[in-house]
Design a protein around this motif. Structure first.
Motif, PDB file in Angstrom:
ATOM      1  N   ARG A 233      -1.035   6.679  -2.781  1.00 21.86           N
ATOM      2  CA  ARG A 233      -2.431   7.076  -2.596  1.00 21.86           C
ATOM      3  C   ARG A 233      -2.778   8.293  -3.451  1.00 21.86           C
ATOM      4  O   ARG A 233      -3.876   8.387  -3.980  1.00 21.86           O
TER       5      ARG A 233
ATOM      6  N   SER B 266      -6.764   4.979   2.369  1.00 19.21           N
ATOM      7  CA  SER B 266      -5.566   5.599   2.921  1.00 19.21           C
ATOM      8  C   SER B 266      -5.973   6.607   3.975  1.00 19.21           C
ATOM      9  O   SER B 266      -7.154   6.783   4.263  1.00 19.21           O
ATOM     10  N   ARG B 267      -5.002   7.281   4.533  1.00 19.95           N
ATOM     11  CA  ARG B 267      -5.321   8.407   5.395  1.00 19.95           C
ATOM     12  C   ARG B 267      -5.745   9.585   4.528  1.00 19.95           C
ATOM     13  O   ARG B 267      -5.460   9.629   3.327  1.00 19.95           O
TER      14      ARG B 267
ATOM     15  N   HIS C 284      -2.761   1.174  -2.891  1.00 18.00           N
ATOM     16  CA  HIS C 284      -3.927   1.923  -2.431  1.00 18.00           C
ATOM     17  C   HIS C 284      -4.963   1.936  -3.551  1.00 18.00           C
ATOM     18  O   HIS C 284      -4.656   1.638  -4.721  1.00 18.00           O
TER      19      HIS C 284
END
Length: 291
Positions: free
Chosen positions: A187, A214-215, A167
């Motif tokens: 992340r 990332s989320r 990430h």
């Protein structure tokens, strides 16, 4: 075909042999792989946590982790004494003020085990779900600046370009030009490294914004708001808890940030439409709510 030796790879990537198959045919070659090693944080000679991380930008990681996890409140409160590369992994030894060390010892006693994330192992709900003070910065950016930062972030991930396994977290100026990028297999770690680098380089947190690959989980939003970042854009979805925290913390939270669109979940006033000018910062009218 054999790739370049490890010395020619970016820090955090290594070569490993692989048997690769395509179209029913196989061949043996060397492939670039992202490193993952245990990194232990030791504060005032007392172990605190072990994180699985990419062994690059470790000073940034140590500084950013201490700040984003609330171990210290100011960058000057943490000093990196040494980084030791051991057979079992990497140990980072840090020195913090005695009062912060005492608070950390109490926190350590309430943890059921070491963890790779900031909220796991917390015994109390209020310890797990920290809500930082409302962000004071009020940067305003245009949509084209967001798209520029996302494009530059894709082009700036040297480890991921070779391995496809990391990430990234990037810091962009208000016009979208990318100023800093940090990568990691985690992340959270990438964001911690970026926060540490921001403080290490003296970047003004009220004059830029954050983009992540990332989320947007609760912890990502919490770390961003704790650092005083006003706007975070993630290429994937947010969680409901991240949206709730962002609303309370005055953080503009953007998800599904792509070239062809985005979704603004909180404090949308900071993202200007294409027809509006893109000032580096707007006056601070106070906290507002998303419609």
């Amino acid at each position: 075909m054999t790739q370049a030796p490890d010395s020619d790879l970016p820090q955090g990537a290594v070569l490993r042999s692989v048997e690769r198959w395509r179209g029913g045919a196989g061949r043996q070659l060397d492939d670039a792989i992202a490193e993952e090693v245990p990194v232990a944080f030791v504060y005032n000679d007392a172990p605190f946590a072990v994180m699985m991380a990419t062994p690059a930008d470790l000073e940034d990681f140590a500084r950013g982790f201490a700040l984003s996890e609330g171990i210290v409140e100011h960058p000057d409160d943490v000093a990196i004494e040494r980084i030791e590369h051991l057979l079992e992994g990497i140990e980072i030894r840090l020195r913090i003020p005695d009062a912060r060390a005492e608070a950390l010892a109490a926190r350590r006693r309430s943890m059921s085990g070491r963890s790779g994330c900031g909220v796991c192992g917390s015994e109390l709900l209020e310890a797990a779900l920290r809500v930082p003070p409302p962000v004071a910065a009020d940067v305003r950016i245009a949509v084209h600046a967001l798209q520029r930062a996302l494009r530059q972030l894709r082009d700036s991930q040297s480890i991921n370009a070779l391995t496809g396994a990391t990430h990234a977290a990037g810091w962009a100026a208000a016009d979208g030009s990318l100023l800093l990028v940090r990568e990691d297999i985690g992340r959270h770690n990438a964001l911690d490294k970026l926060i540490g680098a921001l403080h290490g380089t003296g970047q003004a947190l009220d004059a830029g914004f954050l983009v992540v690959t990332s989320r947007a989980s609760y912890e990502m939003a919490m770390k961003a708001a704790s650092a005083g970042i006003a706007l975070m854009a993630a290429i994937s979805a947010p969680t409901a808890l991240a949206i709730s925290l962002a609303q309370r913390a005055n953080l503009t939270l953007i998800g599904f940030a792509r070239d062809d669109g985005h979704a603004v979940y909180t404090h949308a006033q900071r993202l200007l439409p294409e027809s509006a000018p893109s000032p580096s910062a707007a006056p601070r009218p106070g906290r507002s709510s998303t419609p």
